[in-house]
Design an enzyme around this catalytic site. Structure first.
Site, PDB file in Angstrom:
ATOM      1  N   ARG A 127      58.502  52.977  37.379  1.00  0.00           N
ATOM      2  CA  ARG A 127      57.863  53.939  38.300  1.00  0.00           C
ATOM      3  C   ARG A 127      56.865  54.853  37.580  1.00  0.00           C
ATOM      4  O   ARG A 127      56.729  56.030  37.908  1.00  0.00           O
ATOM      5  CB  ARG A 127      58.903  54.798  39.024  1.00  0.00           C
ATOM      6  CG  ARG A 127      59.766  54.011  39.989  1.00  0.00           C
ATOM      7  CD  ARG A 127      60.474  54.914  40.998  1.00  0.00           C
ATOM      8  NE  ARG A 127      61.446  54.156  41.766  1.00  0.00           N
ATOM      9  CZ  ARG A 127      62.735  54.061  41.457  1.00  0.00           C
ATOM     10  NH1 ARG A 127      63.205  54.703  40.414  1.00  0.00           N
ATOM     11  NH2 ARG A 127      63.539  53.339  42.196  1.00  0.00           N
ATOM     12  N   LYS A 149      42.047  55.086  39.197  1.00  0.00           N
ATOM     13  CA  LYS A 149      42.161  54.035  40.211  1.00  0.00           C
ATOM     14  C   LYS A 149      42.540  52.742  39.519  1.00  0.00           C
ATOM     15  O   LYS A 149      41.823  52.269  38.629  1.00  0.00           O
ATOM     16  CB  LYS A 149      40.839  53.842  40.955  1.00  0.00           C
ATOM     17  CG  LYS A 149      40.616  54.820  42.089  1.00  0.00           C
ATOM     18  CD  LYS A 149      39.481  54.340  42.976  1.00  0.00           C
ATOM     19  CE  LYS A 149      39.191  55.327  44.085  1.00  0.00           C
ATOM     20  NZ  LYS A 149      38.051  54.893  44.921  1.00  0.00           N
ATOM     21  N   GLU A 191      25.609  51.913  36.595  1.00  0.00           N
ATOM     22  CA  GLU A 191      26.567  52.981  36.921  1.00  0.00           C
ATOM     23  C   GLU A 191      26.189  54.287  36.209  1.00  0.00           C
ATOM     24  O   GLU A 191      26.445  55.379  36.728  1.00  0.00           O
ATOM     25  CB  GLU A 191      28.000  52.566  36.533  1.00  0.00           C
ATOM     26  CG  GLU A 191      28.525  51.323  37.255  1.00  0.00           C
ATOM     27  CD  GLU A 191      29.070  51.598  38.672  1.00  0.00           C
ATOM     28  OE1 GLU A 191      29.027  52.756  39.130  1.00  0.00           O
ATOM     29  OE2 GLU A 191      29.529  50.630  39.316  1.00  0.00           O
ATOM     30  N   LYS A 232      31.890  61.747  36.062  1.00  0.00           N
ATOM     31  CA  LYS A 232      32.973  61.120  36.813  1.00  0.00           C
ATOM     32  C   LYS A 232      34.219  62.005  36.796  1.00  0.00           C
ATOM     33  O   LYS A 232      34.875  62.185  37.823  1.00  0.00           O
ATOM     34  CB  LYS A 232      33.306  59.740  36.241  1.00  0.00           C
ATOM     35  CG  LYS A 232      34.516  59.110  36.924  1.00  0.00           C
ATOM     36  CD  LYS A 232      34.377  57.675  37.279  1.00  0.00           C
ATOM     37  CE  LYS A 232      35.536  57.205  38.142  1.00  0.00           C
ATOM     38  NZ  LYS A 232      35.599  55.765  38.279  1.00  0.00           N
ATOM     39  N   GLU A 242      40.421  60.790  46.547  1.00  0.00           N
ATOM     40  CA  GLU A 242      39.329  60.394  47.432  1.00  0.00           C
ATOM     41  C   GLU A 242      39.570  60.765  48.886  1.00  0.00           C
ATOM     42  O   GLU A 242      39.573  59.925  49.778  1.00  0.00           O
ATOM     43  CB  GLU A 242      39.027  58.884  47.302  1.00  0.00           C
ATOM     44  CG  GLU A 242      37.713  58.532  47.998  1.00  0.00           C
ATOM     45  CD  GLU A 242      37.156  57.168  47.595  1.00  0.00           C
ATOM     46  OE1 GLU A 242      37.364  56.731  46.464  1.00  0.00           O
ATOM     47  OE2 GLU A 242      36.466  56.570  48.425  1.00  0.00           O
ATOM     48  N   ARG A 246      34.950  62.439  46.276  1.00  0.00           N
ATOM     49  CA  ARG A 246      35.017  61.277  45.386  1.00  0.00           C
ATOM     50  C   ARG A 246      34.270  60.074  45.967  1.00  0.00           C
ATOM     51  O   ARG A 246      33.820  59.195  45.230  1.00  0.00           O
ATOM     52  CB  ARG A 246      36.475  60.907  45.077  1.00  0.00           C
ATOM     53  CG  ARG A 246      36.611  59.785  44.066  1.00  0.00           C
ATOM     54  CD  ARG A 246      37.989  59.678  43.424  1.00  0.00           C
ATOM     55  NE  ARG A 246      38.009  58.564  42.478  1.00  0.00           N
ATOM     56  CZ  ARG A 246      38.945  58.366  41.571  1.00  0.00           C
ATOM     57  NH1 ARG A 246      39.936  59.209  41.450  1.00  0.00           N
ATOM     58  NH2 ARG A 246      38.891  57.323  40.755  1.00  0.00           N
ATOM     59  N   ASN A 250      30.721  56.050  45.391  1.00  0.00           N
ATOM     60  CA  ASN A 250      30.416  54.760  46.006  1.00  0.00           C
ATOM     61  C   ASN A 250      28.937  54.590  46.322  1.00  0.00           C
ATOM     62  O   ASN A 250      28.554  53.612  46.978  1.00  0.00           O
ATOM     63  CB  ASN A 250      31.235  54.587  47.296  1.00  0.00           C
ATOM     64  CG  ASN A 250      32.717  54.481  47.014  1.00  0.00           C
ATOM     65  OD1 ASN A 250      33.119  53.943  45.984  1.00  0.00           O
ATOM     66  ND2 ASN A 250      33.527  55.024  47.903  1.00  0.00           N
ATOM     67  N   HIS A 253      27.420  51.227  46.488  1.00  0.00           N
ATOM     68  CA  HIS A 253      28.512  50.255  46.432  1.00  0.00           C
ATOM     69  C   HIS A 253      28.782  49.578  47.772  1.00  0.00           C
ATOM     70  O   HIS A 253      29.354  48.494  47.803  1.00  0.00           O
ATOM     71  CB  HIS A 253      29.792  50.924  45.925  1.00  0.00           C
ATOM     72  CG  HIS A 253      29.798  51.106  44.426  1.00  0.00           C
ATOM     73  ND1 HIS A 253      28.851  51.876  43.775  1.00  0.00           N
ATOM     74  CD2 HIS A 253      30.602  50.604  43.454  1.00  0.00           C
ATOM     75  CE1 HIS A 253      29.098  51.859  42.476  1.00  0.00           C
ATOM     76  NE2 HIS A 253      30.147  51.093  42.246  1.00  0.00           N
ATOM     77  N   HIS A 257      28.882  45.853  47.374  1.00  0.00           N
ATOM     78  CA  HIS A 257      30.087  45.045  47.610  1.00  0.00           C
ATOM     79  C   HIS A 257      29.810  43.926  48.602  1.00  0.00           C
ATOM     80  O   HIS A 257      30.314  42.823  48.463  1.00  0.00           O
ATOM     81  CB  HIS A 257      31.222  45.924  48.149  1.00  0.00           C
ATOM     82  CG  HIS A 257      31.930  46.710  47.080  1.00  0.00           C
ATOM     83  ND1 HIS A 257      32.700  47.806  47.351  1.00  0.00           N
ATOM     84  CD2 HIS A 257      31.973  46.542  45.735  1.00  0.00           C
ATOM     85  CE1 HIS A 257      33.195  48.293  46.230  1.00  0.00           C
ATOM     86  NE2 HIS A 257      32.770  47.539  45.228  1.00  0.00           N
ATOM     87  N   HIS A 272      28.769  42.854  39.262  1.00  0.00           N
ATOM     88  CA  HIS A 272      28.983  44.099  40.015  1.00  0.00           C
ATOM     89  C   HIS A 272      27.850  45.115  39.826  1.00  0.00           C
ATOM     90  O   HIS A 272      27.297  45.633  40.797  1.00  0.00           O
ATOM     91  CB  HIS A 272      30.328  44.710  39.602  1.00  0.00           C
ATOM     92  CG  HIS A 272      30.611  46.034  40.240  1.00  0.00           C
ATOM     93  ND1 HIS A 272      30.898  46.167  41.578  1.00  0.00           N
ATOM     94  CD2 HIS A 272      30.622  47.291  39.730  1.00  0.00           C
ATOM     95  CE1 HIS A 272      31.093  47.450  41.870  1.00  0.00           C
ATOM     96  NE2 HIS A 272      30.934  48.153  40.769  1.00  0.00           N
TER      97      HIS A 272
END
Lengths: 377, 377
Positions: A127, A149, A191, A232, A242, A246, A250, A253, A257, A272
């Site tokens: 955990r 993330k 980025e 960041k 987010e 946050r 994106n 993106h 994507h 990417h």
């Protein structure tokens, strides 16, 4: 900005989950010293991939052994397909088999795929186990290794299964960037430029003036990475999970994507960062189309990305793209559509991005149709 | 204490993860009303097992449908083996396939196995989806459904892979307890008694006087469950991630887990609550042996557990037990041993449990040998 390439330290003040990002040359060789200064544990599990292992696994394991740290390692196949339950399960068992406990740690040595998968495994083993990122791509150093993330892909979409699990330390060894292909470095650079376009117009202007030095290595590159990580970290600290701000990360993106999905994540056609580059230009052009920003801003953004060698238009993607309607479906799968509106990162000018949560899908669709290579051809 | 069996509400004040536990009759039939009062989403995924489904799935799905909630369901095999990656993966895909979003929820309808597995899946789907517990065993109502520990088993041990993921609502429908076997009800009762033994001697005394009413159902049973949930909630609020006080909830569990492992988790020989019952008596006897508490306390605890029909001694477990050394190894695997010492929940008297972090393994081993059935025989 500094001219001496020493190690830079960025602190991410997330309360009891606070951590440091170290950026500079030679950090893999001195990894054990930095780890031992922060963690009392003497057991580690290192996860890497078959591309990175021949280059950096041995120096890392030697550094750990010299510090009296007992480490096991797991070497996974390289590539996006590794971000799956199939590979997560054995990584979890490796961690548990190594009897990693409260003050020990799991180490990710690799790019974004290894970092995301390993961070997820660390987040669920007992955990939540301690976790160290040693990112070996520019993209991972400036983006995916920072912010917590983690996750794997599902047949339903990318990164749909995972947890927020902050690292205890990020070691961005800038020496490793020398072994990246120019294409891979450029993809990561997209980025870097993104942070300027979100809310740092001065940084974007500095990149326009200094990008050659950033590509060449040395102090300018370390500076660009440090500024990216700081940007960041600031966003993550303001909105770790987010719920709002946050989402600005994106920028580019949503379109990006959709293009990645449209090319079936085939890295020979589009990686990417390239999708993000085209996506950022599209996001600026769409903002101009919505009368939110001047077309001059789009032109300036596109000019810089083109100068460094990044693609900026859909027509540059090799092979056939699906029609605009299919791209729109991919966007609707990625983002939540509510009553014909979706959330999009738009901009009011250079470095003035904002979260727009009421963008009509019809406007996006007609914009995509207008910019589609089939129409331009 | 109240005589009218109405619905009791316990609020768990965990900041932005705060939630309610409702306890009382008929809650499955009115589930949709309680859910709709708290969540705006209209999509749910229900996870249950093949024992519970024939009894309660249809009424729940009907309740949801009447409230305009679109729900899908997944029915898993019953039993501890379901807490595995093998079953986690399809549950995750069911949740993602149902397009569960921010205000929708995943519902666990079942005992501890279903709650632990489903909570884990909810915790990792889209990096955390809303989660509702509808526990259908006494054990799940008073223990596993409250507190946010979720997870699955690994070949390396029980519950070693998971996350902390608090539910958004717990609906403990006490009507379902009428369908439990007496053995299953008693096993859950061991956890009820545990809350008295940790730090509520008055509650333990009340159980000694009222246990027949608790077993019979009605107001006394609801009262016992509510008090247990309140006790657990208090501990969880004080120490959500088990850095200290939450370890008290493991009273009886160190010996109990070792006995479960020693019987290969064979429920025909020993179920979890029975292991806890024997383990609690052993923990009190060991505390007496260490001159921490009076042997009278052990006698009183054992007398009550025996009165309700729970096993209290290792010799009551059918079949052969492995020798004391093997039981000790199982304890050492479960707990961390540091320099020959381990952490154990001991007691200074009735309802005076404490976390002892310096218990010599040698003392535990000789205590186990003395109490081993092979020696007693």
């Amino acid at each position: 900005m500094s001219e001496t390439p020493t190690v830079r330290k960025i602190h991410v003040p997330l309360g009891d989950r606070a951590y440091d990002i170290l950026i500079g040359p030679g950090l893999i060789g001195s990894a054990a010293r930095e780890i031992a200064a922060r963690l009392t544990g003497r057991r580690m599990a290192v996860v890497t991939d078959e591309n990175v292992a021949p280059l950096y696994l041995q120096p890392l394991m030697e550094s750990l052994a010299q510090a009296g740290i007992e480490a096991v390692s797991a070497i996974l196949p390289a590539g996006e397909k590794t971000k799956s339950f199939e590979h997560l399960v054995p990584v979890c068992e490796t961690i548990l088999g190594a009897r990693i406990e409260r003050n020990d740690a799991v180490i990710a040595l690799g790019g974004g795929v290894i970092g995301d998968l390993t961070g997820f495994a660390a987040g669920i083993a007992r955990r939540g186990s301690r976790f160290i990122q040693i990112p070996t791509s520019l993209l991972a150093q400036v983006d995916s290794s920072v912010g917590g993330k983690t996750g794997i892909n599902s047949p339903h979409g990318k990164n749909l299964i995972g947890v927020f699990h902050q690292p205890d330390l990020v070691l961005a060894d800038t020496d490793v960037l020398d072994t990246l292909s120019p294409r891979e470095f450029r993809a990561g650079y997209a980025e870097v430029a993104k942070y300027g376009l979100i809310d740092k117009p001065d940084f974007f202007a500095w990149l326009e003036a200094n990008w050659q030095a950033v590509f060449a290595g040395g102090a300018a590159r370390i500076e660009a990475i440090a500024l990216s990580c700081q940007a960041k970290a600031d966003v993550v600290v303001a909105d770790e999970r987010e719920n709002g701000r946050r989402a600005l990360l994106n920028l580019g993106h949503t379109f990006g994507h959709a293009l990645e999905a449209a090319t079936a994540y085939d890295g020979t056609r589009l990686v990417h960062g390239e999708g993000v580059s085209i996506g950022m230009v599209l996001a600026h052009a769409f903002s101009a189309r919505m009368n939110l920003a001047s077309p001059d801003v789009t032109a300036r953004v596109e000019a810089h990305l083109r100068t460094v060698g990044l693609p900026t238009r859909m027509s540059e993607i090799p092979g056939q793209l699906p029609p605009a309607e299919v791209l729109m479906d991919a966007i609707a799968q990625d983002k939540k559509v509510k009553g014909g509106k979706l959330t999009f990162i738009l901009t009011r000018g250079l470095g003035e991005a904002f979260v727009a949560d009421d963008v009509p899908t019809s406007a996006v669709l007609s914009f995509l149709a207008e910019n589609h290579p089939d129409r331009a051809a």
